[in-house]
Design an enzyme around this catalytic site. Structure first.
Site, mmCIF file in Angstrom:
data_model
loop_
_atom_site.group_PDB
_atom_site.id
_atom_site.type_symbol
_atom_site.label_atom_id
_atom_site.label_comp_id
_atom_site.label_asym_id
_atom_site.label_seq_id
_atom_site.Cartn_x
_atom_site.Cartn_y
_atom_site.Cartn_z
ATOM 1 N N ASP A 102 0.657 -1.218 -0.051
ATOM 2 C CA ASP A 102 0.115 0.062 -0.039
ATOM 3 C C ASP A 102 0.753 1.160 -0.072
ATOM 4 O O ASP A 102 1.842 1.227 0.759
ATOM 5 C CB ASP A 102 -0.850 -0.096 1.203
ATOM 6 C CG ASP A 102 -2.274 0.621 1.002
ATOM 7 O OD1 ASP A 102 -2.346 1.788 0.279
ATOM 8 O OD2 ASP A 102 -3.240 -0.198 1.298
ATOM 9 N N GLU A 129 -6.604 3.409 -5.631
ATOM 10 C CA GLU A 129 -7.664 3.662 -4.764
ATOM 11 C C GLU A 129 -8.413 5.210 -5.253
ATOM 12 O O GLU A 129 -7.552 6.239 -4.869
ATOM 13 C CB GLU A 129 -7.374 3.596 -3.305
ATOM 14 C CG GLU A 129 -8.825 3.444 -2.476
ATOM 15 C CD GLU A 129 -8.911 4.361 -1.231
ATOM 16 O OE1 GLU A 129 -9.873 3.960 -0.493
ATOM 17 O OE2 GLU A 129 -7.988 4.936 -1.074
ATOM 18 N N ASP A 168 -3.142 4.741 -2.376
ATOM 19 C CA ASP A 168 -4.220 5.104 -1.516
ATOM 20 C C ASP A 168 -4.761 6.499 -2.005
ATOM 21 O O ASP A 168 -3.891 7.222 -2.149
ATOM 22 C CB ASP A 168 -3.533 5.405 -0.069
ATOM 23 C CG ASP A 168 -4.589 5.456 0.929
ATOM 24 O OD1 ASP A 168 -5.312 4.714 1.453
ATOM 25 O OD2 ASP A 168 -4.544 6.818 1.523
ATOM 26 N N HIS A 204 -10.975 -2.994 3.937
ATOM 27 C CA HIS A 204 -10.866 -2.710 5.391
ATOM 28 C C HIS A 204 -11.619 -1.169 5.725
ATOM 29 O O HIS A 204 -11.374 -0.675 6.655
ATOM 30 C CB HIS A 204 -9.257 -2.186 5.727
ATOM 31 C CG HIS A 204 -8.685 -1.114 4.923
ATOM 32 N ND1 HIS A 204 -8.586 -1.230 3.620
ATOM 33 C CD2 HIS A 204 -8.134 -0.063 5.159
ATOM 34 C CE1 HIS A 204 -7.978 -0.164 3.099
ATOM 35 N NE2 HIS A 204 -7.687 0.558 4.018
ATOM 36 N N ASP A 205 -12.321 -0.697 4.869
ATOM 37 C CA ASP A 205 -12.899 0.628 4.903
ATOM 38 C C ASP A 205 -14.475 0.658 5.004
ATOM 39 O O ASP A 205 -15.085 1.284 4.896
ATOM 40 C CB ASP A 205 -12.499 1.536 3.908
ATOM 41 C CG ASP A 205 -11.170 2.068 4.200
ATOM 42 O OD1 ASP A 205 -10.711 2.239 5.296
ATOM 43 O OD2 ASP A 205 -10.636 2.392 2.930
HETATM 44 C C1 GLC Z 1 -7.822 5.324 2.211
HETATM 45 C C2 GLC Z 1 -7.748 4.185 2.879
HETATM 46 C C3 GLC Z 1 -8.198 4.464 4.517
HETATM 47 C C4 GLC Z 1 -7.550 5.547 5.022
HETATM 48 C C5 GLC Z 1 -7.862 6.853 4.248
HETATM 49 C C6 GLC Z 1 -6.622 7.811 4.276
HETATM 50 O O1 GLC Z 1 -9.223 5.602 1.976
HETATM 51 O O2 GLC Z 1 -8.074 2.883 2.451
HETATM 52 O O3 GLC Z 1 -8.235 3.272 5.233
HETATM 53 O O4 GLC Z 1 -8.089 5.996 6.158
HETATM 54 O O5 GLC Z 1 -7.218 6.395 2.653
HETATM 55 O O6 GLC Z 1 -5.135 7.288 4.096
#
Ligand code: GLC
Length: 640
Positions: free
Chosen positions: A188, A350, A289, A420-421
């Protein structure tokens, strides 16, 4: 279509641009307005539309949309392949198109030393779990050194491993262990922001003349007035006041996650170097991310209040698809991800907030930006947000995926239901009925089937292969996630009764997905960093490993089938039936054709008459009535 879009253009001109279309789709999705409405009024001139909607939405919305639509037509976007007929991809398919990824949340995967926190050694010890399952690649949530305000998504040192998780040697061993087993591994990369404890930020604070001062968004001012009206995703304003610097610093996420200024070439160089450093160590790529947030509108103008209300975050239109996004991604691919031999490590973005067409701009083959994007529009039924306690309609999921697949040409879709979100999908679909283990297994198997027979690259999230459900957390003290804790505090401070605030936070909390994997039936989680509460018998690895009727066995069987028959992975897709709760699609390669039929709802349904000769190969429920599909069930057959 006349370009660029102006106030004299028609609504249909706006809809004909990738970002304009996505923005309109978003309004439909968030507001629940029927999808045909914008097309019905496509002939309206935008200045007329502006006059009509101004009393409801306020000044400037139409201008904001025009700006977004035209920005999406900038230099990098011009050679966009237009949506329509799917072009055959020539040359060998990249490995990640036929792969299935498994996401590991290391903190909750396996704890080898009993300190309550999962670690790299724990993953090394359990690599056979993934080869038994039959996936091709792992994606690890962050393991770099971090104060863990946001569980590793706040990096303090990009070239060191978090002490609780092990050492660089462990990570090297993990990479080698994956490769020995034929698994690829991606890490990540969290580079929209750093932790405030990163040495760059510390230097920037200590010395206003340092180069690092320009790595972030500092704005002089006074402590009572943030520089703009942007909100943080984790509650409150997106600015922190730094008394020692007499300045504000921008943070889209937690106040300890400060945004990097990607318009500064030194920042881009640092990130490319970090990527190269890890690729040299053997990782196969990165999941990037919130990577679509890296380019902010110069001047950081105020966000439009209506857009802010609609999306829940003021300012988002100024960075979800910022002016330099395409250029920055192309440069990162060239300077960081491209290897000396000319090959490119995989870039999985993402990309929260983007729609299908914007995603296609970011991941089109040959555009030299991302390879895959995560589009989150599939995760909530229209008109709902993650914080609503509602029953998710699986029809939305399949319609979204089918629509996306109908639009791609030489690009490719990333498929996922969980990460995980987000809360667990079995719970969102079945609600209280998931308390019945039989329903839980049914829904979990159906979800697995949809995900693994759809066209695209599937990503599984740990625990999904066991049919994990949301946790019966009892109160805010059970939670650890900064987003949940901040949201609860904000709601209560705003006057919401504590019980109501808790219900909302419980519905959407990211901690549902973050509890430890249940390796054994009677696992003691009491000393883990976050406790799992679900103790339903039969939903551990121990119970499922050798049970042919288990969710785990179903995943294994599906993954084996997919691996043996490329038609199910990269073959074409054609929807041959869609009605209320029923869907059927064909997957085909030049050599074979497969039929997938599914009942997406909780009632028995008559099986669609498709008039094809097919031999059943796998079914989520066996021994049923050949003319009907049981609740939440699917059948996979091979055409003769
Ligand atoms: C992404 C991650 C999340 C995190 C956010 C800030 O959405 O998946 O878990 O809190 O970015 O880094």
């Amino acid at each position: 279509m006349s370009l660029p879009v102006t106030r004299r253009s028609r609504l249909r001109d706006l809809l004909a641009t990738p970002v304009g279309r996505d923005a309109t789709d978003k309004v439909v999705l968030f507001s629940g307005v029927p999808a045909w409405v914008p097309r019905l009024v496509g002939g309206l001139r935008l200045d007329t539309l502006d006059r009509l909607v101004r009393p409801i939405v306020g000044e400037g919305l139409v201008d904001a949309l025009i700006g977004l639509a035209n920005a999406g037509l900038g230099s990098a976007a011009q050679d966009e392949p237009s949506a329509g007929e799917r072009e055959p991809v020539t040359g060998p398919q990249p490995w990640w198109r036929s792969a299935v990824f498994a996401q590991v949340y290391p903190r909750s995967f396996a704890d080898s030393n009993g300190d309550g926190i999962g670690d790299l050694r724990g993953i090394i010890d359990h690599l056979d779990h993934f080869t038994d399952l039959g996936v091709d690649a792992l994606w690890l949530s962050p393991v770099f050194d971090s104060p863990n305000r946001d569980m590793g998504y706040d990096v303090r040192d990009y070239r060191a491993v978090m002490a609780e998780m092990g050492t660089l040697d462990d990570l090297d061993e993990l990479i080698a262990g994956c490769h020995r087993r034929g698994l690829r591994i991606v890490l990540d990369l969290v580079v929209n922001h750093t932790s405030t404890e990163h040495r760059w930020y510390q230097k920037a604070l200590a010395d206003p003349d340092s180069a690092e001062r320009g790595y972030y968004f500092f704005r002089d001012g006074n402590a009572s007035q943030p520089p703009n009206n942007w909100n943080s995703f984790f509650s409150g304003p997106a600015w922190r006041w730094e008394p020692s610097a007499n300045a504000w610093a921008l943070h889209l996420f937690d106040q300890n996650q400060v945004d990097l200024n990607w318009d500064n070439p030194a920042v881009r160089r640092e990130v490319a170097d970090i990527v190269g450093w890890w690729l040299d160590r053997g990782v196969d790529g990165f999941r990037l991310d919130v990577i679509n947030y890296i380019s902010k509108q110069p001047g950081l103008p105020d966000g439009h209040p209506f857009v802010g209300r609609l999306f829940g975050f003021t300012g988002i239109e100024h960075y979800f698809h910022g002016p330099m996004l395409h250029e920055h991604l192309a440069a990162l691919r060239r300077d960081g991800f491209t290897r000396p031999d000319g090959t490119t490590a995989v870039m999985i973005g993402e990309t929260p907030g983007i729609g299908i067409e914007t995603g296609r701009l970011l991941s089109g083959a040959g555009r030299g930006e991302l390879d895959l994007v995560f589009n989150f529009d599939a995760l909530e039924t229209p008109g709902h947000t993650r914080w609503d306690d509602y029953r998710y309609n699986l029809g939305h999921l399949v319609d979204f995926w089918l629509d996306y697949n109908a639009r791609v040409t030489d690009d490719w879709v990333a498929l996922f239901l969980e990460n995980h979100d987000n809360p667990r999908m079995v719970s969102k679909v079945a609600g209280q009925r998931a308390a019945d283990p039989a329903v839980r297994v049914r829904v979990a198997r159906l979800l697995a089937t949809l995900l693994l027979t759809m066209r695209g690259t599937p990503f599984l999230f740990q625990g999904q292969e066991l049919g994990a459900v949301n946790e019966p957390f009892r109160g805010i003290d059970d939670l650890r996630d900064v987003e949940s804790l901040n949201r609860y505090a904000e709601l209560v401070a705003g006057g919401m009764p504590a019980a109501k605030a808790w219900r909302q936070v419980l519905a959407g909390s990211r901690d549902h997905a973050r509890t430890p994997i249940r390796w054994t039936e009677h696992q003691d989680d009491s000393s883990r960093w976050l406790r799992g509460h679900d103790r339903t018998p039969g939903f551990s690895v121990e119970a499922q490993r050798d049970d042919p009727r288990s969710v785990l066995a179903w995943y294994r069987a599906l993954l084996a089938l997919r691996r043996a028959h490329l038609a199910l992975a990269t073959g074409d897709i054609e929807c041959v039936h869609r009605s209320r709760d029923l869907v059927a699609w064909l997957r085909s390669s030049p050599d074979e054709t497969w039929l997938v039929e599914a009942n997406l709802g909780g009632r028995v349904r008559r099986r669609p008459r498709l008039g094809v000769a097919a031999v059943e190969v796998l079914a989520t429920t066996t021994g049923g009535d050949a003319a009907r599909l049981a609740p939440w069930s699917a059948v996979i057959s091979r055409l003769r």
